[in-house]
Design an enzyme around this catalytic site. Structure first.
Site, PDB file in Angstrom:
ATOM      1  N   SER A   1     -10.909  -7.834  33.368  1.00 37.90           N
ATOM      2  CA  SER A   1     -10.134  -9.001  32.902  1.00 37.90           C
ATOM      3  C   SER A   1      -9.862  -8.959  31.404  1.00 37.90           C
ATOM      4  O   SER A   1     -10.706  -8.515  30.609  1.00 37.90           O
ATOM      5  CB  SER A   1     -10.940 -10.263  33.233  1.00 37.90           C
ATOM      6  OG  SER A   1     -10.447 -11.363  32.506  1.00 37.90           O
TER       7      SER A   1
ATOM      8  N   GLU B   1     -10.124 -11.371  29.608  1.00 40.72           N
ATOM      9  CA  GLU B   1     -11.139 -12.214  28.960  1.00 40.72           C
ATOM     10  C   GLU B   1     -12.170 -11.355  28.226  1.00 40.72           C
ATOM     11  O   GLU B   1     -12.837 -11.824  27.305  1.00 40.72           O
ATOM     12  CB  GLU B   1     -11.858 -13.083  30.003  1.00 40.72           C
ATOM     13  CG  GLU B   1     -11.118 -14.335  30.403  1.00 40.72           C
ATOM     14  CD  GLU B   1     -11.012 -15.350  29.268  1.00 40.72           C
ATOM     15  OE1 GLU B   1     -12.040 -15.806  28.769  1.00 40.72           O
ATOM     16  OE2 GLU B   1      -9.885 -15.677  28.866  1.00 40.72           O
TER      17      GLU B   1
ATOM     18  N   TYR C   1     -18.718 -15.452  31.959  1.00 45.86           N
ATOM     19  CA  TYR C   1     -17.770 -14.755  32.854  1.00 45.86           C
ATOM     20  C   TYR C   1     -17.347 -13.430  32.234  1.00 45.86           C
ATOM     21  O   TYR C   1     -17.395 -12.371  32.861  1.00 45.86           O
ATOM     22  CB  TYR C   1     -16.540 -15.649  33.084  1.00 45.86           C
ATOM     23  CG  TYR C   1     -15.397 -14.920  33.753  1.00 45.86           C
ATOM     24  CD1 TYR C   1     -15.389 -14.687  35.127  1.00 45.86           C
ATOM     25  CD2 TYR C   1     -14.307 -14.435  33.002  1.00 45.86           C
ATOM     26  CE1 TYR C   1     -14.338 -13.998  35.738  1.00 45.86           C
ATOM     27  CE2 TYR C   1     -13.265 -13.751  33.602  1.00 45.86           C
ATOM     28  CZ  TYR C   1     -13.281 -13.540  34.969  1.00 45.86           C
ATOM     29  OH  TYR C   1     -12.250 -12.856  35.574  1.00 45.86           O
TER      30      TYR C   1
HETATM   31  P1  NAP Z   1     -10.087 -16.460  42.911  1.00 47.95           P
HETATM   32  O1  NAP Z   1      -8.831 -17.025  43.463  1.00 47.95           O
HETATM   33  O2  NAP Z   1     -11.051 -17.348  42.218  1.00 47.95           O
HETATM   34  O3  NAP Z   1     -10.839 -15.706  44.118  1.00 47.95           O
HETATM   35  C1  NAP Z   1     -12.158 -15.252  43.966  1.00 47.95           C
HETATM   36  C2  NAP Z   1     -12.652 -14.731  45.304  1.00 47.95           C
HETATM   37  O4  NAP Z   1     -14.029 -14.324  45.163  1.00 47.95           O
HETATM   38  C3  NAP Z   1     -12.646 -15.781  46.440  1.00 47.95           C
HETATM   39  O5  NAP Z   1     -12.325 -15.134  47.637  1.00 47.95           O
HETATM   40  C4  NAP Z   1     -14.101 -16.244  46.461  1.00 47.95           C
HETATM   41  O6  NAP Z   1     -14.488 -16.775  47.711  1.00 47.95           O
HETATM   42  C5  NAP Z   1     -14.805 -14.936  46.191  1.00 47.95           C
HETATM   43  N1  NAP Z   1     -16.185 -15.056  45.733  1.00 47.95           N
HETATM   44  C6  NAP Z   1     -16.675 -15.813  44.726  1.00 47.95           C
HETATM   45  N2  NAP Z   1     -18.004 -15.621  44.597  1.00 47.95           N
HETATM   46  C7  NAP Z   1     -18.358 -14.727  45.550  1.00 47.95           C
HETATM   47  C8  NAP Z   1     -19.582 -14.133  45.932  1.00 47.95           C
HETATM   48  N3  NAP Z   1     -20.746 -14.394  45.301  1.00 47.95           N
HETATM   49  N4  NAP Z   1     -19.580 -13.259  46.972  1.00 47.95           N
HETATM   50  C9  NAP Z   1     -18.430 -12.973  47.624  1.00 47.95           C
HETATM   51  N5  NAP Z   1     -17.251 -13.522  47.324  1.00 47.95           N
HETATM   52  C10 NAP Z   1     -17.217 -14.378  46.279  1.00 47.95           C
HETATM   53  O7  NAP Z   1      -9.750 -15.270  41.883  1.00 47.95           O
HETATM   54  P2  NAP Z   1      -8.399 -14.409  41.744  1.00 47.95           P
HETATM   55  O8  NAP Z   1      -7.512 -15.094  40.781  1.00 47.95           O
HETATM   56  O9  NAP Z   1      -7.925 -14.026  43.072  1.00 47.95           O
HETATM   57  O10 NAP Z   1      -8.965 -13.123  40.968  1.00 47.95           O
HETATM   58  C11 NAP Z   1      -9.431 -11.983  41.682  1.00 47.95           C
HETATM   59  C12 NAP Z   1     -10.352 -11.179  40.783  1.00 47.95           C
HETATM   60  O11 NAP Z   1      -9.654 -10.780  39.611  1.00 47.95           O
HETATM   61  C13 NAP Z   1     -11.583 -11.924  40.288  1.00 47.95           C
HETATM   62  O12 NAP Z   1     -12.628 -10.990  40.186  1.00 47.95           O
HETATM   63  C14 NAP Z   1     -11.185 -12.410  38.911  1.00 47.95           C
HETATM   64  O13 NAP Z   1     -12.331 -12.588  38.113  1.00 47.95           O
HETATM   65  C15 NAP Z   1     -10.336 -11.251  38.452  1.00 47.95           C
HETATM   66  N6  NAP Z   1      -9.277 -11.562  37.498  1.00 47.95           N
HETATM   67  C16 NAP Z   1      -8.399 -12.575  37.744  1.00 47.95           C
HETATM   68  C17 NAP Z   1      -7.362 -12.806  36.865  1.00 47.95           C
HETATM   69  C18 NAP Z   1      -6.348 -13.885  37.101  1.00 47.95           C
HETATM   70  O14 NAP Z   1      -5.636 -14.245  36.147  1.00 47.95           O
HETATM   71  N7  NAP Z   1      -6.209 -14.376  38.326  1.00 47.95           N
HETATM   72  C19 NAP Z   1      -7.223 -11.981  35.710  1.00 47.95           C
HETATM   73  C20 NAP Z   1      -8.131 -10.948  35.524  1.00 47.95           C
HETATM   74  C21 NAP Z   1      -9.141 -10.726  36.422  1.00 47.95           C
HETATM   75  P3  NAP Z   1     -14.190 -18.329  48.105  1.00 47.95           P
HETATM   76  O15 NAP Z   1     -12.737 -18.380  48.513  1.00 47.95           O
HETATM   77  O16 NAP Z   1     -15.136 -18.560  49.209  1.00 47.95           O
HETATM   78  O17 NAP Z   1     -14.467 -19.140  46.873  1.00 47.95           O
HETATM   79  O1  F7E Z   2      -7.296 -21.419  31.159  1.00 44.49           O
HETATM   80  C1  F7E Z   2      -6.719 -23.893  28.511  1.00 44.49           C
HETATM   81  C2  F7E Z   2      -8.054 -23.179  28.549  1.00 44.49           C
HETATM   82  O2  F7E Z   2      -8.641 -21.713  33.230  1.00 44.49           O
HETATM   83  C3  F7E Z   2      -6.230 -20.949  30.359  1.00 44.49           C
HETATM   84  C4  F7E Z   2      -9.051 -16.619  35.099  1.00 44.49           C
HETATM   85  O3  F7E Z   2      -8.259 -16.156  36.145  1.00 44.49           O
HETATM   86  O4  F7E Z   2      -7.596 -15.695  33.442  1.00 44.49           O
HETATM   87  C5  F7E Z   2      -8.191 -16.901  33.880  1.00 44.49           C
HETATM   88  O5  F7E Z   2      -9.019 -17.444  32.856  1.00 44.49           O
HETATM   89  C6  F7E Z   2      -6.239 -21.676  29.026  1.00 44.49           C
HETATM   90  C7  F7E Z   2      -7.614 -21.732  28.350  1.00 44.49           C
HETATM   91  O6  F7E Z   2      -7.599 -19.470  32.690  1.00 44.49           O
HETATM   92  C8  F7E Z   2      -7.093 -26.916  30.472  1.00 44.49           C
HETATM   93  O7  F7E Z   2      -8.928 -23.675  27.541  1.00 44.49           O
HETATM   94  C9  F7E Z   2      -6.301 -26.371  28.527  1.00 44.49           C
HETATM   95  O8  F7E Z   2      -7.472 -21.458  26.979  1.00 44.49           O
HETATM   96  O9  F7E Z   2      -6.153 -21.294  33.430  1.00 44.49           O
HETATM   97  P1  F7E Z   2      -7.422 -21.047  32.719  1.00 44.49           P
HETATM   98  P2  F7E Z   2      -8.477 -18.501  31.781  1.00 44.49           P
HETATM   99  O10 F7E Z   2      -9.659 -19.160  31.207  1.00 44.49           O
HETATM  100  O11 F7E Z   2      -7.547 -17.815  30.829  1.00 44.49           O
HETATM  101  C10 F7E Z   2      -8.506 -14.651  33.069  1.00 44.49           C
HETATM  102  C11 F7E Z   2      -7.702 -13.439  32.672  1.00 44.49           C
HETATM  103  C12 F7E Z   2      -9.526 -14.384  34.099  1.00 44.49           C
HETATM  104  O12 F7E Z   2     -10.008 -13.268  34.250  1.00 44.49           O
HETATM  105  C13 F7E Z   2     -10.120 -15.567  34.779  1.00 44.49           C
HETATM  106  O13 F7E Z   2     -10.737 -15.189  36.003  1.00 44.49           O
HETATM  107  O14 F7E Z   2      -5.858 -23.038  29.246  1.00 44.49           O
HETATM  108  N1  F7E Z   2      -6.743 -25.244  29.118  1.00 44.49           N
HETATM  109  N2  F7E Z   2      -6.515 -27.418  29.334  1.00 44.49           N
HETATM  110  C14 F7E Z   2      -7.231 -25.538  30.326  1.00 44.49           C
HETATM  111  N3  F7E Z   2      -7.751 -24.757  31.293  1.00 44.49           N
HETATM  112  C15 F7E Z   2      -8.145 -25.369  32.451  1.00 44.49           C
HETATM  113  N4  F7E Z   2      -8.643 -24.607  33.461  1.00 44.49           N
HETATM  114  N5  F7E Z   2      -8.038 -26.727  32.625  1.00 44.49           N
HETATM  115  C16 F7E Z   2      -7.519 -27.548  31.664  1.00 44.49           C
HETATM  116  O15 F7E Z   2      -7.454 -28.755  31.836  1.00 44.49           O
END
Ligand code: NAP
Ligand code: F7E
Length: 344
Positions: free
Chosen positions: A129, A131, A153
Site C-alpha cells: 500500500s 500508506e 496498518y
Molecule cells: P476491503 O474491502 O477492506 O477488504 C478486505 C478483505 O479482507 C475482506 O474480504 C475482509 O473480510 C478480509 N479480512 C479482513 N481481516 C481478515 C482476516 N483476519 N482473515 C481473513 N480475511 C480478512 O479492502 P480492499 O479495498 O479490497 O483492499 C484489498 C487489499 O489491498 C487489502 O489488503 C488492503 O489493505 C490493500 N490495499 C487497498 C487499497 C485501497 O485503496 N483499496 C490500497 C492499497 C492496498 P470481511 O469481508 O469479512 O470483512
Molecule cells: O482516508 C481523510 C483521512 O479512510 C483518506 C485504505 O484503502 O487507502 C485507504 O486508506 C483520507 C485520509 O483512506 C474522513 O484522514 C477526512 O487522509 O478513505 P480513507 P486511507 O486512509 O487513505 C490506502 C492506500 C490503503 O492501503 C488503505 O487500506 O481522507 N478523511 N474525513 C476521512 N477518512 C475517513 N475514512 N472518514 C472521514 O470522515
C-alpha cells in the site's frame, strides 16, 4: 484451466479480481470469514452466476488460522495466490492495533510459508500500500521511495512487503508486491472517505439525510478505480519475473475537491451540508500521496483507464440508485429512516 487462490475475496478488490479471473476462465478459490451477518454481498452475483459450475469455490478461513491456509494451499494447489485480506481501515488500525498487526504480518507470513512448503510452484501477490510511504515527500512516489509508515496498518504492510521480497530473494519464489495507491469504486466500503461522501450526498439529494460529518478535508490522495487496479495485480503475476510495482494515476486531489466534485454532480452546494469533527481526525495523518506508475506502464503495459471525474460519476450514479431504493423502503415503512450515513 488455471487456478487462483484469493484471500479477502469478500472485499472491494476481491469482488473485481474474482470477476476478472472468472472471465479469464480461471478456477477461483476464495476465503471468507464467518460473521453473524452475511458478508458475501459483493460477490453474491458471481456466486449465483457460477453456482452450477465448479469455477467459484469458497472456504471459511482467517489469515490468523495458519492451519487452514496450509490445508487450503495443499488441497487446491493453485497456480496463483493473491493475498488481499487485511484489516484495511487506517483509522481503525489505531483503535485495534494488535488485530491489524497480526492480520497484516503473521497472515502474509503464514501464506508465504504455505507457498514455500508446497511442491508446486505457486506465484504470490502481496497487496502492499501507498500508506507505507507515510506522505512525507511532496514529489511523485515510486518503487525506490523511502518507506516511512505512520499507522499500525502501514507498519504491518511494510513488514509484509519486506517479507515478500525476502521470500523472493531467499527461496527463488515468484513473489511480487503491488504498491497500490488508493482505489475506489461503487463497491468501496462505506467508511472510506470517497464512498462516505458519495453515499451521503446521494442520500441528501433524496432527503434521506441532512448532514455529513468528516475529518481532515485538506488531505490529498491519488485516487484510481479499483477495476483498473486489479488488472495490474493479474499482469504482475503474468510478467516474466517477480518484482515490485507502483500502481497509481499520477494525479492527486484533496478530500475537499472530492466533496466539491460529488456535490456538484448532484447540483448541491456541499458547504450547506458538511461539517467537520475531531472524531474523524487520526492520531497521525498522512497528508499527501501521489504515485508514479511509470515502471508499471513500461514493464507491464498497465495504465489507468478511468479519470477522476469518471470515478466520481460512477460512484454517484450507483449511490443515487441505492438511495432511491432506500427511499421506497422508507416510504413503505419497511425501513427506519436514519439521518446520518448509517455507517459513518
Ligand atoms: P476491503 O474491502 O477492506 O477488504 C478486505 C478483505 O479482507 C475482506 O474480504 C475482509 O473480510 C478480509 N479480512 C479482513 N481481516 C481478515 C482476516 N483476519 N482473515 C481473513 N480475511 C480478512 O479492502 P480492499 O479495498 O479490497 O483492499 C484489498 C487489499 O489491498 C487489502 O489488503 C488492503 O489493505 C490493500 N490495499 C487497498 C487499497 C485501497 O485503496 N483499496 C490500497 C492499497 C492496498 P470481511 O469481508 O469479512 O470483512
Ligand atoms: O482516508 C481523510 C483521512 O479512510 C483518506 C485504505 O484503502 O487507502 C485507504 O486508506 C483520507 C485520509 O483512506 C474522513 O484522514 C477526512 O487522509 O478513505 P480513507 P486511507 O486512509 O487513505 C490506502 C492506500 C490503503 O492501503 C488503505 O487500506 O481522507 N478523511 N474525513 C476521512 N477518512 C475517513 N475514512 N472518514 C472521514 O470522515
Amino acid at each position: 484451466m488455471k487456478k487462483a487462490f484469493i484471500t479477502g475475496i469478500t472485499g472491494q478488490d476481491g469482488h473485481y479480481l474474482s470477476k476478472l479471473l472468472l472471465e479469464k476462465d480461471y478456477e477461483v478459490h476464495g476465503t471468507i470469514r464467518r460473521s453473524s451477518s452475511i458478508n458475501t454481498g459483493r460477490i453474491d452475483p458471481l456466486i449465483s452466476k457460477y453456482q452450477n459450475t465448479k469455477q467459484l469455490n469458497l472456504y471459511y478461513s482467517d489469515l490468523l488460522d495458519s492451519s487452514s491456509l496450509n490445508m487450503l494451499i495443499n488441497k487446491i494447489q493453485p497456480d496463483e495466490t493473491y493475498n488481499l485480506a487485511a484489516q484495511s481501515h487506517v483509522a481503525v488500525s489505531f483503535k485495534n492495533p494488535i488485530f491489524t498487526t497480526q492480520t497484516g504480518t503473521l497472515g502474509p507470513l503464514s501464506l508465504l510459508e504455505a507457498v514455500r512448503n508446497s511442491d508446486k510452484e505457486i506465484k504470490y501477490y502481496q497487496a502492499s500500500s501507498s500508506e507505507m510511504y507515510g506522505g512525507q515527500m511532496k514529489g511523485k512516489l515510486n518503487e525506490e521511495s523511502l518507506l516511512n509508515p505512520k499507522s499500525p496498518y502501514a507498519a504491518a504492510k511494510v513488514f509484509a512487503h519486506h517479507m515478500t521480497s525476502i521470500y523472493r530473494d531467499s527461496y527463488s519464489l515468484f513473489c511480487s508486491n503491488g504498491i497500490l495507491f488508493n482505489h475506489e469504486s461503487p463497491h468501496r466500503g462505506e467508511t472510506f472517505v470517497t464512498r462516505k461522501i458519495t453515499r451521503a450526498a446521494s442520500r441528501i439529494k433524496l432527503g434521506l439525510q441532512n448532514k455529513l460529518t468528516l475529518g481532515n478535508l485538506e488531505a490529498s490522495r491519488d485516487w484510481g478505480f479499483a477495476g483498473d487496479y486489479v488488472e495490474a495485480m493479474w499482469m504482475m503475476l503474468q510478467h516474466d519475473t517477480p518484482d515490485d510495482w507502483v500502481i497509481a494515476t499520477g494525479e492527486t486531489y484533496t478530500v475537499r475537491q472530492f466533496l466539491e466534485a460529488t456535490f456538484k454532480k448532484l447540483d448541491l452546494n456541499w458547504e450547506e451540508y458538511v461539517q467537520t469533527s475531531d472524531k474523524y481526525l487520526r492520531p497521525n495523518e498522512v497528508e499527501h500521496l501521489l504515485g508514479d506508475p511509470t515502471k508499471a506502464k513500461e514493464e507491464l503495459g498497465w495504465e489507468p483507464k478511468t479519470s477522476f471525474d469518471s470515478l466520481v460519476e460512477m460512484m454517484v450514479e450507483s449511490d443515487l440508485n441505492l438511495a432511491k431504493r432506500e427511499k421506497v423502503l422508507v416510504a413503505e415503512g419497511l425501513l427506519e429512516p436514519t439521518w446520518e450515513n448509517p455507517t459513518s
